[in-house]
Write a protein that holds these residues in place. Sequence first.
Motif, short mmCIF file in Angstrom:
data_model
loop_
_atom_site.label_atom_id
_atom_site.label_comp_id
_atom_site.label_asym_id
_atom_site.label_seq_id
_atom_site.Cartn_x
_atom_site.Cartn_y
_atom_site.Cartn_z
N VAL A 1 0.86 -1.18 0.00
CA VAL A 1 0.00 0.00 0.00
C VAL A 1 0.90 1.23 0.00
N ALA A 2 0.70 2.11 -0.97
CA ALA A 2 1.61 3.25 -1.16
C ALA A 2 1.52 4.27 -0.03
N ASP A 3 0.33 4.56 0.46
CA ASP A 3 0.15 5.58 1.48
C ASP A 3 0.63 5.06 2.83
N PRO A 4 1.69 5.66 3.40
CA PRO A 4 2.21 5.12 4.67
C PRO A 4 1.22 5.21 5.81
N VAL A 5 0.33 6.20 5.80
CA VAL A 5 -0.68 6.31 6.86
C VAL A 5 -1.61 5.10 6.78
N GLU A 6 -2.13 4.82 5.59
CA GLU A 6 -3.04 3.68 5.44
C GLU A 6 -2.31 2.37 5.71
N ARG A 7 -1.02 2.28 5.27
CA ARG A 7 -0.25 1.08 5.52
C ARG A 7 -0.07 0.84 7.03
N ALA A 8 0.23 1.91 7.77
CA ALA A 8 0.39 1.78 9.22
C ALA A 8 -0.92 1.41 9.89
N ARG A 9 -2.02 2.00 9.42
CA ARG A 9 -3.33 1.66 10.00
C ARG A 9 -3.70 0.20 9.74
N LEU A 10 -3.53 -0.25 8.49
CA LEU A 10 -3.85 -1.65 8.17
C LEU A 10 -2.98 -2.61 8.98
N ALA A 11 -1.70 -2.29 9.08
CA ALA A 11 -0.81 -3.14 9.85
C ALA A 11 -1.22 -3.15 11.32
N GLY A 12 -1.59 -1.99 11.85
CA GLY A 12 -2.02 -1.90 13.24
C GLY A 12 -3.26 -2.72 13.52
#
Length: 182
Positions: A121-132
């Motif tokens: 996922v390119a967007d680091p905010v969305e990537r961090a949220r999904l991972a969280g």
Amino acid sequence: MTAAAGVPTALYRLRDSAGQLLYVGISSSPASRLGAHRREKAWWPEVDPARTSYEWLPNRPAAARAEVAAIASEAPRYNVADNPAERDAMAARAREVSRQRMANVGTMPEWDAIADDIEAVADPVERARLAGRQLAEVPVMQRALRAVRGAAVREMQAGGLSNAEIARRIGVHRNRVPQLLT
């Protein structure tokens, strides 16, 4: 600006023996990054190392912009970041697995695929949220997702965001941000 933001960063292109573009990425340490691809990516055997090219840019933000542009214009076979249809499909897949909350945690390749999907996922905010979200729900994936989340946080720091802003965007207390890097 963080120290990492001023580090020269390579935009690299991986091609097969026929010259077809397979993958575009960035790294301040491309030898290490290519080593990770060699160990982790199923498509690595297609790569012809002699056809790998490097373009050095002055810092990570400049390299990240060039990477997004290259992926959008050159359509490498194995990049899914910055491809909205692929990104949305991967996020939907990760959400579905999370919703199912299988009694049996499944096989490691399934969880590795989910971590790879989130990492793409390119967007680091969305990537961090999904991972969280996955970290909270699937203990088996914690190690892989901590690495993905840590990389996303480092990417946001390299982009010049403060720990307070990162914390606000991903929904954690600002004192927790340094802990996410380990």
